[in-house]
Design a protein around this motif. Structure first.
Motif, PDB file in Angstrom:
ATOM      1  N   GLN A 236       0.826  -1.206   0.000  1.00 60.10           N
ATOM      2  CA  GLN A 236       0.000   0.000   0.000  1.00 60.10           C
ATOM      3  C   GLN A 236       0.862   1.258   0.000  1.00 60.10           C
ATOM      4  N   ALA A 237       1.958   1.236   0.753  1.00 62.57           N
ATOM      5  CA  ALA A 237       2.844   2.404   0.801  1.00 62.57           C
ATOM      6  C   ALA A 237       3.495   2.646  -0.559  1.00 62.57           C
ATOM      7  N   HIS A 238       3.949   1.570  -1.211  1.00 66.52           N
ATOM      8  CA  HIS A 238       4.542   1.728  -2.541  1.00 66.52           C
ATOM      9  C   HIS A 238       3.520   2.275  -3.528  1.00 66.52           C
ATOM     10  N   ARG A 239       2.289   1.773  -3.462  1.00 64.76           N
ATOM     11  CA  ARG A 239       1.262   2.262  -4.376  1.00 64.76           C
ATOM     12  C   ARG A 239       1.005   3.751  -4.163  1.00 64.76           C
ATOM     13  N   ARG A 240       0.844   4.154  -2.916  1.00 64.00           N
ATOM     14  CA  ARG A 240       0.548   5.556  -2.626  1.00 64.00           C
ATOM     15  C   ARG A 240       1.734   6.460  -2.951  1.00 64.00           C
ATOM     16  N   LEU A 241       2.947   5.975  -2.634  1.00 59.34           N
ATOM     17  CA  LEU A 241       4.134   6.774  -2.939  1.00 59.34           C
ATOM     18  C   LEU A 241       4.275   6.954  -4.446  1.00 59.34           C
ATOM     19  N   SER A 242       4.099   5.882  -5.213  1.00 62.29           N
ATOM     20  CA  SER A 242       4.251   5.976  -6.662  1.00 62.29           C
ATOM     21  C   SER A 242       3.198   6.900  -7.264  1.00 62.29           C
ATOM     22  N   GLU A 243       1.976   6.837  -6.748  1.00 61.27           N
ATOM     23  CA  GLU A 243       0.927   7.712  -7.264  1.00 61.27           C
ATOM     24  C   GLU A 243       1.244   9.176  -6.968  1.00 61.27           C
ATOM     25  N   GLN A 244       1.822   9.434  -5.788  1.00 61.48           N
ATOM     26  CA  GLN A 244       2.176  10.816  -5.462  1.00 61.48           C
ATOM     27  C   GLN A 244       3.349  11.290  -6.314  1.00 61.48           C
ATOM     28  N   LEU A 245       4.355  10.437  -6.486  1.00 68.27           N
ATOM     29  CA  LEU A 245       5.509  10.822  -7.296  1.00 68.27           C
ATOM     30  C   LEU A 245       5.098  11.160  -8.718  1.00 68.27           C
ATOM     31  N   ALA A 246       4.155  10.403  -9.251  1.00 72.53           N
ATOM     32  CA  ALA A 246       3.724  10.612 -10.643  1.00 72.53           C
ATOM     33  C   ALA A 246       3.058  11.959 -10.844  1.00 72.53           C
ATOM     34  N   THR A 247       2.656  12.612  -9.754  1.00 72.94           N
ATOM     35  CA  THR A 247       1.967  13.906  -9.876  1.00 72.94           C
ATOM     36  C   THR A 247       2.865  15.088  -9.526  1.00 72.94           C
TER      37      THR A 247
ATOM     38  N   GLY B 214       7.148  14.325 -12.238  1.00 78.18           N
ATOM     39  CA  GLY B 214       6.181  13.262 -12.407  1.00 78.18           C
ATOM     40  C   GLY B 214       6.698  11.903 -12.797  1.00 78.18           C
ATOM     41  N   GLU B 215       6.279  11.432 -13.979  1.00 80.44           N
ATOM     42  CA  GLU B 215       6.569  10.072 -14.407  1.00 80.44           C
ATOM     43  C   GLU B 215       8.066   9.804 -14.494  1.00 80.44           C
ATOM     44  N   SER B 216       8.835  10.802 -14.904  1.00 84.59           N
ATOM     45  CA  SER B 216      10.285  10.630 -15.000  1.00 84.59           C
ATOM     46  C   SER B 216      10.901  10.365 -13.628  1.00 84.59           C
ATOM     47  N   LEU B 217      10.406  11.053 -12.600  1.00 87.08           N
ATOM     48  CA  LEU B 217      10.897  10.838 -11.234  1.00 87.08           C
ATOM     49  C   LEU B 217      10.541   9.436 -10.766  1.00 87.08           C
ATOM     50  N   LEU B 218       9.335   9.001 -11.043  1.00 87.67           N
ATOM     51  CA  LEU B 218       8.908   7.654 -10.665  1.00 87.67           C
ATOM     52  C   LEU B 218       9.809   6.604 -11.318  1.00 87.67           C
ATOM     53  N   GLN B 219      10.081   6.764 -12.599  1.00 88.40           N
ATOM     54  CA  GLN B 219      10.943   5.810 -13.302  1.00 88.40           C
ATOM     55  C   GLN B 219      12.355   5.818 -12.738  1.00 88.40           C
ATOM     56  N   ALA B 220      12.885   7.011 -12.479  1.00 81.75           N
ATOM     57  CA  ALA B 220      14.259   7.103 -11.984  1.00 81.75           C
ATOM     58  C   ALA B 220      14.404   6.461 -10.610  1.00 81.75           C
ATOM     59  N   LEU B 221      13.397   6.615  -9.755  1.00 83.06           N
ATOM     60  CA  LEU B 221      13.482   6.077  -8.395  1.00 83.06           C
ATOM     61  C   LEU B 221      13.365   4.557  -8.357  1.00 83.06           C
ATOM     62  N   TYR B 222      12.504   4.017  -9.193  1.00 86.53           N
ATOM     63  CA  TYR B 222      12.246   2.578  -9.121  1.00 86.53           C
ATOM     64  C   TYR B 222      13.009   1.763 -10.161  1.00 86.53           C
ATOM     65  N   LEU B 223      13.400   2.374 -11.269  1.00 88.85           N
ATOM     66  CA  LEU B 223      14.114   1.634 -12.304  1.00 88.85           C
ATOM     67  C   LEU B 223      15.584   2.025 -12.410  1.00 88.85           C
ATOM     68  N   GLY B 224      15.977   3.134 -11.745  1.00 84.63           N
ATOM     69  CA  GLY B 224      17.380   3.523 -11.748  1.00 84.63           C
ATOM     70  C   GLY B 224      18.159   2.766 -10.686  1.00 84.63           C
ATOM     71  N   ASP B 225      19.460   3.051 -10.591  1.00 82.81           N
ATOM     72  CA  ASP B 225      20.294   2.414  -9.577  1.00 82.81           C
ATOM     73  C   ASP B 225      19.790   2.789  -8.193  1.00 82.81           C
ATOM     74  N   GLY B 226      19.409   1.807  -7.416  1.00 88.75           N
ATOM     75  CA  GLY B 226      18.861   2.050  -6.084  1.00 88.75           C
ATOM     76  C   GLY B 226      18.381   0.754  -5.469  1.00 88.75           C
ATOM     77  N   PRO B 227      17.387   0.803  -4.596  1.00 92.95           N
ATOM     78  CA  PRO B 227      16.931  -0.406  -3.917  1.00 92.95           C
ATOM     79  C   PRO B 227      16.340  -1.450  -4.858  1.00 92.95           C
ATOM     80  N   PHE B 228      15.849  -1.024  -6.027  1.00 94.35           N
ATOM     81  CA  PHE B 228      15.169  -1.956  -6.922  1.00 94.35           C
ATOM     82  C   PHE B 228      15.956  -2.106  -8.220  1.00 94.35           C
ATOM     83  N   GLY B 229      15.910  -1.106  -9.071  1.00 92.16           N
ATOM     84  CA  GLY B 229      16.765  -1.100 -10.259  1.00 92.16           C
ATOM     85  C   GLY B 229      16.255  -1.931 -11.412  1.00 92.16           C
TER      86      GLY B 229
END
Length: 589
Positions: A352-363, A368-383
């Motif tokens: 639930q936290a990931h869903r809410r965080l991602s929805e907020q980041l996208a706005t 927006g969407e670029s920040l969401l992609q960079a945080l979750y698909l860039g070098d970091g906890p997930f990648g």
């Protein structure tokens, strides 16, 4: 230490000088003109094909051969096909004019540097420097010396690179600004920050400005707050989408990490992280990962939680606080959600936290969407796509689809089997399957189609049309046997005669593609007969049946159908085409 790659701006600088001061076009050639025009439009392969289809002999027509080879090498270099540049330049005959040999050897050295093969580049550059200078312009000679320094840097030999650069600057003085930039980058990479400041003395330009702020901050001559302020102000003075702005933002982010307050850090880190996509392949000094931003979110969230005495695991209390802060303190809300997403022991709370965080980041405005992609698909906890939490993958996949990035979308959807909350499972399953098929993960997409069908007893109306569209996609990627297997499973679920008629036609297309022409003809004719046998659909199906019969060698049957079509077809132009097909068929007998 690893080598420091040359930024694209530096490469472009001296390559332009080579083109302007180097070998001119040998002679006018319409083939070269067409190829270069196609290349400028982005049709690189087409341009290379134009050159390849009209070869000339280098001995019989040396001028024309050189003009075309020069165009080919330029096109390959523009599209960064460095291995092919090396291959072409190595094969240039040595008996050609010396200015052409100098040009090709320089291009070879440049390509080797782009491939980070420093020693091989030096093997090409040393003969040019020692023996080519009498036959080359001063701009060539300068370029070779700069490239020599770059080759040392690539091979992890900073001292040799610095020695070469300092000799260069000693010889050319105020005209050696580009070399000063490379020297400063190397000095920064080895921790010699004060020397980097000195190397940039008197050097103008945006990159020099970014390097100067970074060097002064790391040397302790500029406080973090002032470095953030200067770099941020400089970034705002550039075009928002420029490389220069991205470099200044990266410098601001480096300095911001030394600030104590995460509320001050986060906006800087967010902007800089999004701007990373604009950096060139050699901008290593400005590279950032998503990790510092995640850490700033966590620091802020933990600080707020300690103030409110929230306990890890009591997710509802955290979400209640998020609800109260989200509108007026969005950074605080992001920090709290990040803590629950990464630290909660409860999987449901994490999701639930990931869903809410991602929805907020996208706005987030402007990011927006670029920040969401960079945080979750860039070098970091997930990648990697397969490590991104499912609630975020849904949103990222939608974003990637909207951008036309089928590869990323298919990787994100590959491990998802459930539709997101509030989305129709049938439509979502079809979209997922289509994305996987068109994104190259065909087996997963086919499995997804069977999964969708397993929950459906009847297909009609728009649902049937959408499912058939995905089967057409399967045909488009030449998975015809798989399409036929699915057609068989779909057929009992279709309730409308018209759709059964269409299905037989598409089945026939796949059989024909597989070389099963007789079976294709049978299905085309069944499609023609299932309904009004005189409408346009039936006439089209009969025509395709005649084609398939001819391909199967059943010439007599094909002739009968063509003759029948000529009688049934009212349009004169179509009758002409049918008579031509009939004549071609008769020639086979």
């Amino acid at each position: 230490m690893p080598g420091l790659r040359m930024p694209k701006v530096f490469l472009v600088f001296f390559l332009m000088s080579l083109l302007l001061g180097g070998m001119p076009r040998v002679l006018a050639d319409p083939v070269v003109d067409e190829a270069m025009a196609l290349s400028r439009l982005g049709a690189t392969d087409l341009a290379l094909g134009v050159l390849a289809r009209q070869p000339v002999d280098h001995q019989a027509q040396p001028g024309r051969w050189m003009a075309r080879e020069q165009a080919r090498i330029e096109i390959l270099g523009t599209s960064e096909r460095w291995e092919q540049v090396v291959e072409r330049t190595q094969g240039v005959p040595v008996e050609l004019p010396v200015d052409f040999l100098i040009w090709t050897r320089t291009r070879q050295a440049h390509a080797l540097i782009a491939l980070e093969r420093g020693r091989e580049a030096r093997d090409v550059l040393r003969p040019l420097i020692w023996f080519g200078a009498p036959n080359a312009t001063d701009s060539w000679f300068r370029a070779w010396r700069r490239m020599l320094a770059e080759s040392y840097s690539l091979d992890g030999r900073p001292e040799d690179a610095l020695t070469a650069l300092r000799r260069y600057r000693l010889d050319y003085g105020g005209e050696a600004g580009d070399a000063a930039l490379l020297e400063a980058r190397i000095l920064l990479s080895v921790g010699r920050h004060e020397e980097a400041v000195n190397a940039l003395t008197g050097v103008d330009g945006h990159e020099a400005g970014a390097l100067r702020i970074l060097a002064r901050f790391r040397a302790g001559a500029l406080a973090a707050e002032e470095a953030v302020s200067q770099a941020g102000r400089a970034a705002r003075g550039q075009d928002r989408d420029s490389v220069a702005a991205a470099r200044y933002l990266a410098v601001a982010a480096v300095a911001a990490r030394s600030l104590q307050d995460p509320v001050q850090q986060i906006p800087v880190l967010e902007s800089a992280l999004v701007a990373q996509s604009r950096l060139g392949s050699g901008d290593d000094l400005y590279r950032l990962t998503a990790e510092p931003l995640w850490q700033s979110y966590l620091r802020l969230g933990e600080r707020l939680a300690n103030e409110r005495q929230l306990l890890i695991g009591d997710d509802e209390a955290w979400f209640t606080l998020v609800d109260s802060l989200q509108a007026r303190q969005p950074l605080a809300a992001r920090g709290l959600l990040a803590v629950v997403a990464l630290r909660s022991p409860m999987p449901q709370g994490q999701a639930q936290a990931h869903r809410r965080l991602s929805e907020q980041l996208a706005t987030v405005e402007g990011l927006g969407e670029s920040l969401l992609q960079a945080l979750y698909l860039g070098d970091g906890p997930f990648g990697a796509a397969d490590r991104v939490p499912a609630p975020v993958r849904h949103l990222l996949a939608e974003t990637a689809l909207g951008q036309g990035d089928l590869d990323t979308a298919s990787r994100l959807m590959a491990g998802l089997e459930r539709a997101p909350e509030g989305v129709d499972p049938f439509l979502w399953g079809l979209r997922r399957a289509r994305t996987l098929i068109l994104g190259g993960q065909e087996e997963a997409g086919i499995d997804g189609l069977y999964r969708v069908l397993s929950g459906v007893r009847q297909l009609e109306g728009e649902a049937a049309d959408r499912f058939m569209q995905v089967l057409f996609d399967l045909q488009s990627v030449r998975r015809h046997q798989d399409a036929l297997n699915l057609f068989q499973v779909v057929a009992p679920r279709l309730t409308e005669r018209r759709r059964l008629r269409e299905l037989m036609f598409w089945q026939a297309d796949s059989h024909r593609a597989l070389g099963e022409h007789e079976q294709a003809a049978r299905l085309y004719l069944r499609s023609a007969l299932l309904g009004d046998s005189t409408d346009m659909w039936a006439l089209s199906a009969r025509f395709q049946a005649a084609e398939a019969l001819g391909e199967a060698g059943l010439v007599r049957d094909a002739r009968v159908i063509y003759e029948d079509l000529i009688r049934r077809t009212p349009e004169a132009e179509r009758r002409v085409v049918l008579r031509q097909r009939l004549q071609q068929l008769q020639l086979q007998q």
